[in-house]
Design a protein around this motif. Structure first.
Motif, mmCIF file in Angstrom:
data_model
loop_
_atom_site.group_PDB
_atom_site.id
_atom_site.type_symbol
_atom_site.label_atom_id
_atom_site.label_comp_id
_atom_site.label_asym_id
_atom_site.label_seq_id
_atom_site.Cartn_x
_atom_site.Cartn_y
_atom_site.Cartn_z
ATOM 1 N N ILE A 325 0.845 -1.208 0.000
ATOM 2 C CA ILE A 325 0.000 0.000 0.000
ATOM 3 C C ILE A 325 0.879 1.255 0.000
ATOM 4 C CG2 ILE A 325 -1.657 1.326 1.381
ATOM 5 C CD1 ILE A 325 -2.935 -1.350 2.208
ATOM 6 N N ASP A 326 1.951 1.222 0.780
ATOM 7 C CA ASP A 326 2.864 2.378 0.805
ATOM 8 C C ASP A 326 3.513 2.603 -0.559
ATOM 9 O OD1 ASP A 326 2.310 2.877 3.432
ATOM 10 O OD2 ASP A 326 4.115 1.921 4.226
ATOM 11 N N ALA A 329 1.026 4.218 -2.788
ATOM 12 C CA ALA A 329 0.797 5.622 -2.413
ATOM 13 C C ALA A 329 1.949 6.496 -2.894
ATOM 14 C CB ALA A 329 0.634 5.749 -0.898
ATOM 15 N N PHE A 350 -7.265 -3.233 1.470
ATOM 16 C CA PHE A 350 -6.771 -2.702 0.192
ATOM 17 C C PHE A 350 -7.821 -1.782 -0.438
ATOM 18 C CE2 PHE A 350 -5.662 -2.791 -4.318
ATOM 19 C CZ PHE A 350 -4.271 -2.764 -4.305
ATOM 20 N N VAL A 354 -6.249 2.055 -0.406
ATOM 21 C CA VAL A 354 -5.591 2.497 -1.636
ATOM 22 C C VAL A 354 -6.447 3.591 -2.270
ATOM 23 C CG1 VAL A 354 -4.864 1.832 -3.957
ATOM 24 C CG2 VAL A 354 -4.370 0.348 -2.015
ATOM 25 N N ARG B 13 -3.726 10.377 5.243
ATOM 26 C CA ARG B 13 -3.711 8.928 4.973
ATOM 27 C C ARG B 13 -4.179 8.144 6.195
ATOM 28 N NH1 ARG B 13 1.353 6.211 2.626
ATOM 29 N NH2 ARG B 13 -0.061 4.451 2.723
ATOM 30 N N LYS B 401 -14.833 6.590 -5.430
ATOM 31 C CA LYS B 401 -13.954 5.852 -6.319
ATOM 32 C C LYS B 401 -14.692 4.569 -6.727
ATOM 33 C CE LYS B 401 -11.383 3.455 -2.572
ATOM 34 N NZ LYS B 401 -10.119 3.450 -1.803
#
Lengths: 412, 412
Positions: A325-326, A329, A350, A354, B13, B401
């Motif tokens: 995920i990082d 990003a 996720f 995300v 985040r 999204k």
């Protein structure tokens, strides 16, 4: 350009209240006009192709510029499909009574005037005009100078359709000048233009969003990821990761970086590596991946940011879901990213964490598309945060106003 | 400012995936901190009031700047109300199977980092922080320099609440500098800030939307209309037209121009004229209205464009519904407009054809408000076309999204 903007604004007011039947009749008449005028369209297109060849346009550019029977048929079919879509305009939702006694709801309405700026492909002229018309918007179309004859010819067919349906000719305005300054003016005509949709390469889109004061619906690029989790079904993982890269190389929803959980890397990477190489895909990989796929090229920091649009793929092994995920990003473009896992908790994380316009579980990134999503057609894909994200269809060309119904109600 | 932007982005985040319970706990802890620190808040506010008096701020400005027990109680109550609202983040809607076998839906997600720029009223600090937090957004707050002590004191209470709930302190950042250049930088930090919400007078909003490259959610002014149709119930018409002007003068949803169908003008205008004059409302009228209300001042062209925010009203007699709609299109600000009629066909036309963020039938324009619409609270009102129109509540601080669920599906 300002005069054009005023004509578009006036037409937009008529279009906003046009009946669905009239808009659909215009779309079908445009489609018929394109089929009827095939010879004229091909002849005009030939002028652009010849001029382009003389100016030394490359083969890919000439290919995008070319019209042929199949492309004209698909332009005409596209307009018929837009006619068949439900009309979003005027839809009222969530109409509820409030404690004060008034009813409050939302009505879907056109944005007004849409500016479309695009390169080479003359089919955009018909597609964009069709989508704007159906959503009740007037549009100002500015195609590339290399396609000017083709675009004018398509515009004639569009005008014929508007006329037959009794809709204003100014509903679809084609900028005739090939002067570049016209674009700069178009994207700064606040008050005349409500939104700009640029379609084309990254260079065009960067230039336009840098200059524009009018809001822009755009995506710059697609650095899409597939993450194969420790708990992935490896058969599904191979299928998804192969399709996401190899089904088509040049599209924005193609995977550019594959992330693999270290616990399954040794099992899946040799097989996947073979599959990619058989397709001629060049691999650029992290150090840990190199330990498994010895002969692959090392990836540079730059690679993780790169949209190849080509048979090249970067691969990185990650420690866990968090690192995946990082990575997304940091290096991603907020376009489309997919996880392959059988673990519902990881899938849910996720999906939530995300921050991309499309997030997927056990599906190929190549599905990120207006037709696949059931929007019918798309004017583009947005990776912006406000208004619309992801594929933008008819609904993305509208917004919602509030409607209030009372019976002489006043506020106390 | 860039460093601030990066801290906000990192906090965003974390906030995007924060649980509802943590966000609500923070809101309640902020509310409690404001009540507990009442003496400190009033003392800090006194510093601003004294400095303001020394600098010669006018009485209205000093009034907006002042905190007192009632205002602190309402700030604390506002935060509790936001805690009680449903969390919009993560809501999945329209999840449907497609012919390809994938499921496609939309998930509501925060925008990211919101910049709020506002004048005098220190209560905005708490309101805006609360709405941004609940919608999962980090925020950067830039209040007026005249309220700097008050805003810092409120920010301390907010920080206390965030800390107690284990949320990052950077979720709510208050710009400490009173340097004007900071605003110019904030509104151009694309990449760091996702949207700017300016709150204040027309001057502030014009300046900000002129400079901003980050998208702005705003309304410039409210030139709101009530149109009394030929088929109006005149008793309702008088009630609505009186309330829309006189319930409060200084609000953006107050009627500024009354349009009257000529066929009912002689019946209703003498009565309405009396009602307004008894309230001390100055009338500025068209020639035909003058023939009925002899002693009223003639309206100039400028009057039709003017948001008085005062006990002044312009009145025009129109020939029919079309002229009313045309008048609103030309002179209005796309904020809120209402028709009074018993005729359903005219009501439907008005709802569809008037392109304002709120359109009403038989209701006072004063209802255009987040609380009245059931949004719970509002961060502002938008008269822009894209993203959100009308009162902007929690949902307006989010977007959607796409989420795609498959079982190893690939595109063919």
């Amino acid at each position: 350009m300002r005069a054009l903007g005023e004509r578009a604004r006036a037409a937009a007011r008529v279009l906003a209240r046009a009946e669905t039947a009239a808009k659909d009749a215009a779309l079908l008449a445009m489609s018929a006009a394109i089929e009827r005028n095939r010879a004229m369209l091909l002849a005009e297109n030939r002028k652009d192709l010849e001029a382009g060849a003389r100016q030394g346009l490359d083969a890919a550019m000439l290919d995008r510029l070319e019209l042929n029977d199949a492309r004209l048929a698909s332009m005409a079919e596209g307009l018929r499909q837009i006619a068949a879509l439900p009309d979003p305009v005027g839809e009222i939702s969530d109409l509820k009574y409030r404690p004060s006694g008034i009813q409050v709801g939302r009505m879907r309405v056109p944005l007004g005037v849409i500016g479309i700026i695009y390169e080479s492909r003359p089919n955009v002229t018909a597609d964009a005009a069709g989508l704007c018309l159906k959503s009740g918007n007037a549009c100002i179309l500015r195609g590339g100078s290399e396609a000017i004859h083709s675009n004018r010819a398509v515009a004639e067919c569009i005008q014929e359709g508007l006329k037959q349906a009794g809709l204003p000719a100014d509903a679809v305005l084609v900028v005739e000048t090939t002067d570049r300054a016209a674009v700069g003016e178009l994207v700064r005509m606040k008050g005349h233009v409500d939104v700009i949709v640029p379609r084309g390469g990254k260079g065009l889109i960067e230039r336009i969003s840098g200059e524009a004061t009018v809001p822009v619906i755009k995506h710059l690029h697609g650095v899409c990821h597939v993450y194969i989790d420790e708990r992935a079904d490896l058969e599904k993982a191979a299928r998804v990761a192969f399709n996401a890269k190899c089904q088509r190389y040049g599209t924005c929803n193609t995977m550019e970086t594959l992330l693999v959980h270290h616990a399954v890397a040794e099992q899946i990477l040799p097989m996947l590596g073979r599959m990619y190489r058989e397709q001629g895909v060049e691999l650029r990989v992290c150090e840990r991946t190199r330990a498994i796929l010895g002969d692959a090229k090392p990836a540079t920091e730059e690679d993780w940011y790169t949209e190849y649009l080509a048979p090249i793929l970067s691969i990185r092994i990650v420690d866990d879901l968090d690192q995946a995920i990082d990575h997304i990003a940091q290096y991603g473009s907020q376009h489309t990213d997919s996880i392959v896992t059988e673990d519902i908790t990881r899938a849910r994380r996720f999906l939530r964490e995300v921050d991309s316009s499309s997030v997927m579980v056990n599906a190929s990134t190549r599905f990120a598309d207006g037709f696949e999503y059931g929007l019918g057609a798309e004017i583009g894909i947005s990776t912006d945060k406000i208004h619309a994200r992801g594929p933008v269809g008819l609904e993305g060309l509208t917004s919602q106003k509030f409607v209030v119904l009372g019976d002489g109600h006043v506020r106390s």
